[in-house]
Design an enzyme around this catalytic site. Structure first.
Site, PDB file in Angstrom:
ATOM      1  N   LYS A 265      36.136  38.547  50.032  1.00  0.00           N
ATOM      2  CA  LYS A 265      37.507  38.128  49.748  1.00  0.00           C
ATOM      3  C   LYS A 265      38.126  39.059  48.699  1.00  0.00           C
ATOM      4  O   LYS A 265      37.796  39.007  47.522  1.00  0.00           O
ATOM      5  CB  LYS A 265      37.569  36.689  49.234  1.00  0.00           C
ATOM      6  CG  LYS A 265      39.023  36.215  49.288  1.00  0.00           C
ATOM      7  CD  LYS A 265      39.358  35.113  48.333  1.00  0.00           C
ATOM      8  CE  LYS A 265      39.749  35.536  46.970  1.00  0.00           C
ATOM      9  NZ  LYS A 265      41.007  36.279  46.842  1.00  0.00           N
TER      10      LYS A 265
ATOM     11  N   GLY B 100      34.669  33.328  36.645  1.00  0.00           N
ATOM     12  CA  GLY B 100      33.221  33.419  36.852  1.00  0.00           C
ATOM     13  C   GLY B 100      32.535  32.108  36.513  1.00  0.00           C
ATOM     14  O   GLY B 100      31.667  31.628  37.241  1.00  0.00           O
TER      15      GLY B 100
ATOM     16  N   GLU C 251      29.909  39.857  37.653  1.00  0.00           N
ATOM     17  CA  GLU C 251      30.405  41.045  36.935  1.00  0.00           C
ATOM     18  C   GLU C 251      31.722  40.628  36.307  1.00  0.00           C
ATOM     19  O   GLU C 251      32.743  40.556  36.995  1.00  0.00           O
ATOM     20  CB  GLU C 251      30.638  42.205  37.924  1.00  0.00           C
ATOM     21  CG  GLU C 251      29.390  42.647  38.663  1.00  0.00           C
ATOM     22  CD  GLU C 251      28.478  43.519  37.824  1.00  0.00           C
ATOM     23  OE1 GLU C 251      28.818  43.803  36.666  1.00  0.00           O
ATOM     24  OE2 GLU C 251      27.409  43.898  38.324  1.00  0.00           O
TER      25      GLU C 251
ATOM     26  N   CYS D 109      37.363  46.763  33.454  1.00  0.00           N
ATOM     27  CA  CYS D 109      36.512  45.805  32.758  1.00  0.00           C
ATOM     28  C   CYS D 109      35.753  46.463  31.614  1.00  0.00           C
ATOM     29  O   CYS D 109      35.528  45.862  30.574  1.00  0.00           O
ATOM     30  CB  CYS D 109      35.534  45.184  33.740  1.00  0.00           C
ATOM     31  SG  CYS D 109      34.659  46.429  34.701  1.00  0.00           S
TER      32      CYS D 109
ATOM     33  N   GLU E  17      40.089  39.878  25.801  1.00  0.00           N
ATOM     34  CA  GLU E  17      40.327  40.986  26.733  1.00  0.00           C
ATOM     35  C   GLU E  17      41.814  41.067  27.082  1.00  0.00           C
ATOM     36  O   GLU E  17      42.399  40.082  27.522  1.00  0.00           O
ATOM     37  CB  GLU E  17      39.506  40.752  28.009  1.00  0.00           C
ATOM     38  CG  GLU E  17      39.554  41.929  28.959  1.00  0.00           C
ATOM     39  CD  GLU E  17      38.820  41.664  30.269  1.00  0.00           C
ATOM     40  OE1 GLU E  17      38.906  40.534  30.790  1.00  0.00           O
ATOM     41  OE2 GLU E  17      38.174  42.605  30.763  1.00  0.00           O
TER      42      GLU E  17
HETATM   43  P1  NAD Z   1      40.307  36.877  38.480  1.00  0.00           P
HETATM   44  O1  NAD Z   1      39.057  36.294  37.958  1.00  0.00           O
HETATM   45  O2  NAD Z   1      41.575  36.192  38.208  1.00  0.00           O
HETATM   46  O3  NAD Z   1      40.230  37.034  40.077  1.00  0.00           O
HETATM   47  C1  NAD Z   1      39.168  37.706  40.715  1.00  0.00           C
HETATM   48  C2  NAD Z   1      39.029  37.178  42.128  1.00  0.00           C
HETATM   49  O4  NAD Z   1      38.683  35.795  42.084  1.00  0.00           O
HETATM   50  C3  NAD Z   1      40.296  37.270  42.970  1.00  0.00           C
HETATM   51  O5  NAD Z   1      39.931  37.623  44.279  1.00  0.00           O
HETATM   52  C4  NAD Z   1      40.844  35.849  42.918  1.00  0.00           C
HETATM   53  O6  NAD Z   1      41.637  35.503  44.040  1.00  0.00           O
HETATM   54  C5  NAD Z   1      39.573  35.042  42.898  1.00  0.00           C
HETATM   55  N1  NAD Z   1      39.692  33.711  42.285  1.00  0.00           N
HETATM   56  C6  NAD Z   1      40.617  33.287  41.363  1.00  0.00           C
HETATM   57  N2  NAD Z   1      40.370  32.004  41.016  1.00  0.00           N
HETATM   58  C7  NAD Z   1      39.264  31.620  41.711  1.00  0.00           C
HETATM   59  C8  NAD Z   1      38.499  30.424  41.758  1.00  0.00           C
HETATM   60  N3  NAD Z   1      38.804  29.355  41.014  1.00  0.00           N
HETATM   61  N4  NAD Z   1      37.412  30.379  42.576  1.00  0.00           N
HETATM   62  C9  NAD Z   1      37.061  31.451  43.313  1.00  0.00           C
HETATM   63  N5  NAD Z   1      37.752  32.608  43.314  1.00  0.00           N
HETATM   64  C10 NAD Z   1      38.837  32.705  42.519  1.00  0.00           C
HETATM   65  O7  NAD Z   1      40.277  38.387  37.939  1.00  0.00           O
HETATM   66  P2  NAD Z   1      41.361  39.524  38.158  1.00  0.00           P
HETATM   67  O8  NAD Z   1      42.535  39.191  37.315  1.00  0.00           O
HETATM   68  O9  NAD Z   1      41.537  39.769  39.615  1.00  0.00           O
HETATM   69  O10 NAD Z   1      40.566  40.790  37.574  1.00  0.00           O
HETATM   70  C11 NAD Z   1      40.519  41.096  36.246  1.00  0.00           C
HETATM   71  C12 NAD Z   1      39.208  40.644  35.625  1.00  0.00           C
HETATM   72  O11 NAD Z   1      38.097  41.181  36.340  1.00  0.00           O
HETATM   73  C13 NAD Z   1      39.051  41.147  34.209  1.00  0.00           C
HETATM   74  O12 NAD Z   1      38.585  40.121  33.390  1.00  0.00           O
HETATM   75  C14 NAD Z   1      38.006  42.258  34.342  1.00  0.00           C
HETATM   76  O13 NAD Z   1      37.311  42.529  33.170  1.00  0.00           O
HETATM   77  C15 NAD Z   1      37.152  41.748  35.450  1.00  0.00           C
HETATM   78  N6  NAD Z   1      36.396  42.837  36.103  1.00  0.00           N
HETATM   79  C16 NAD Z   1      35.050  42.952  35.858  1.00  0.00           C
HETATM   80  C17 NAD Z   1      34.318  43.995  36.430  1.00  0.00           C
HETATM   81  C18 NAD Z   1      32.839  44.161  36.155  1.00  0.00           C
HETATM   82  O14 NAD Z   1      32.187  44.927  36.863  1.00  0.00           O
HETATM   83  N7  NAD Z   1      32.280  43.481  35.177  1.00  0.00           N
HETATM   84  C19 NAD Z   1      34.958  44.908  37.282  1.00  0.00           C
HETATM   85  C20 NAD Z   1      36.333  44.759  37.509  1.00  0.00           C
HETATM   86  C21 NAD Z   1      37.033  43.706  36.908  1.00  0.00           C
END
Ligand code: NAD
Length: 486
Positions: free
Chosen positions: A191, A248, A265, A299, A397
């Protein structure tokens, strides 16, 4: 002939160099289930926009419960056959995917930039080649998996994997998830993030081109609701998530009552330490790459810059001078260094943090060439001087082109300040003294530590965090183990 004096401030007015190629984009995209693009059973679609212009690019399906169930069924049906294929046969598919990605590299780079807002030079030289590299690397592992298991062993796949990814590196995150899963004989339901689904959908076209067996990879577009349905579907043997720490934790809770493997992650607040004996000019360049690459929406960004007090003023002056030369604007222009922020809500979040920094007493220094375009979502590269460890911007962050400058006096203080974070994803050290480098690297609580460099990646090198940055690794031998049953 008299030579004119150079201008006191460098002028960086390059002629515009816009990318002229624009791939055709369908008006509407279905879901990719069982090897075919299908209409969503939910009947719902959502808009996808270009964050640099706010223009609507296309519509994508919003997968509902029945769509998730159909994708899981297709992945389940395909899994045993896919796992039974000899490794060298699975490898052929991964090689073909990598080769096709290379052949269609320009199309993918342009699409990624249109959809994400990142500068074309980054999608062209970073995201797309890195994604192809991941498929190549894992193609090589398919028939050697037993050597990845400590002490040797019989490699077995985990099964059907639900994979949820964010919007900052849409194609790369898809490659990081799909390539190791497939190499180990798993099947996937991926997804993508709601704002950036287009390169994942185009990757599905490549899966069709290389005749990947139906159901081996399924792609479900949609927002958080679709993500929740994936996380709560009992058909998955593994859920792999990349995104915010907040989400997460929700996914961990949703999976807690059943037997399911997890990798997380999550977010980061990387400490980037510059010692007085480090190569200052190179460290300035490293700091710029560390926080302004991909508009700081990374990230592992080096968002906490810790500089030894004796060189802090010199470093700050050089950093600001370098920031003055960053070109902000049209991501499709090959001269652009800093493109658009991915969404209005992310832009607002960054502005909120800059305002908090101001009210908490930090000095806000915005730099960069040219004014930002009228339409689209923009933030100028920003340095926050005089930040204290207790300030909100030193702890939370931001996920934008904003760096917090702090100082330290001793090695002990540098390590203590760097580790003073709930996160533990990345860190960087600049020093010419290798004994100091090893000592500090060993003591930093971070999944990855870069020395005299920053944001360096390789498919053979594991990546992942500790503390609130999550658990599990992607890439290399460690990343493969996450997709094998043991
Ligand atoms: P997000 O957590 O808002 O969304 C990530 C994904 O999760 C999206 O596909 C979203 O639709 C989905 N999602 C949202 N709510 C959900 C729920 N309740 N249940 C299941 N899925 C859900 O993150 P974002 O804003 O898309 O990305 C930014 C974040 O990602 C930052 O915190 C960044 O640090 C992190 N990130 C981490 C890594 C790593 O490798 N550690 C890499 C890239 C980004």
């Amino acid at each position: 002939m008299a030579l004119s004096n150079p201008p006191s401030k460098p002028v960086w007015d390059y002629a515009p160099a816009p990318e002229s190629f624009r791939p055709p984009i369908a008006e509407q995209h279905g879901l990719f289930i069982d090897g075919k693009f299908v209409k969503p059973k939910s009947g719902k679609f959502m808009k996808v926009i270009n964050p640099a212009t706010e223009e609507t690019l296309t519509g994508v399906a919003e997968a509902g419960k029945a769509d998730v169930a159909a994708a899981v069924e297709a992945a389940n049906k395909a899994q045993r056959k896919w796992a039974k294929l000899p490794g060298k046969e699975r490898a052929k598919y991964l090689f073909r995917i990598a080769r096709r990605l290379q052949e269609r590299a320009r199309e993918f780079a342009v699409l990624e930039t249109l959809n994400n807002g990142k500068p074309i030079k980054e999608s062209r030289d970073g995201d797309v080649p890195e994604s192809a590299k991941h498929f190549f690397h894992h193609a090589g592992w398919c028939d050697k998996l037993r050597y990845a298991i400590p002490g040797g062993g019989d490699p077995k796949p985990v099964g059907v994997c639900g994979q949820i990814i964010p919007w900052n590196f849409p194609l790369m995150m898809a490659a990081w998830k799909i390539a190791p899963a497939l190499a180990c004989g798993n099947t996937c339901v991926l997804k993508p993030a709601e704002t950036t689904p287009l390169t994942a959908l185009r990757l599905a076209e490549i899966f069709q081109e290389v005749e990947l067996p139906p159901g081996v990879v399924n792609i479900l577009t949609g927002g958080p609701e679709t993500g929740k349905l994936v996380a709560s579907n009992a058909g998955f043997h593994k859920v792999a998530f990349t995104g915010s720490t907040e989400v997460g934790k929700l996914i961990i809770k949703a999976c807690a009552s059943r037997h399911v493997r997890l990798t997380m992650e999550l977010g980061g607040k990387g400490a980037h330490i510059v010692f007085a004996d480090g190569a200052i000019d190179q460290a300035v360049e490293g700091a710029v790459q560390g926080i302004f690459y991909n508009q700081g929406q990374v990230c592992c960004a080096g968002s906490r810059l810790l500089v030894e007090e004796s060189v802090a003023e010199e470093f700050k002056a050089k950093l600001l001078k370098r920031m003055e030369s960053l070109r902000v604007g049209d991501p499709m222009d090959k001269n652009t260094d800093v493109g658009a922020i991915n969404s209005a809500s992310q832009r607002d979040r960054i502005c909120k943090y800059v305002n908090i920094a101001r009210t908490e007493g930090a000095e806000v220094l915005e730099c960069g060439v040219n004014a930002t375009p009228k339409k689209g979502f923009w933030c100028m590269p920003t340095a926050l001087a005089g930040v204290q460890p207790s300030h909100t911007v030193a702890r939370e962050e931001i996920f934008g082109p904003v760096v917090a400058l702090m100082t330290f006096r001793t090695v002990e203080e540098a390590v203590m300040r760097a580790n003073d974070s709930a996160y533990g994803l990345s860190a960087g050290i600049w020093t010419e003294k290798s004994s100091k480098m090893f000592e500090v690297a060993r003591r930093l609580r971070a999944g990855v530590v870069w020395c005299n460099g920053f944001n360096l990646f390789d498919a053979a090198s594991p990546f992942g965090g500790v503390k609130e940055s999550g658990f599990g690794r992607e890439g290399g031998r460690h990343g493969l183990l996450e997709y094998m049953a043991h």
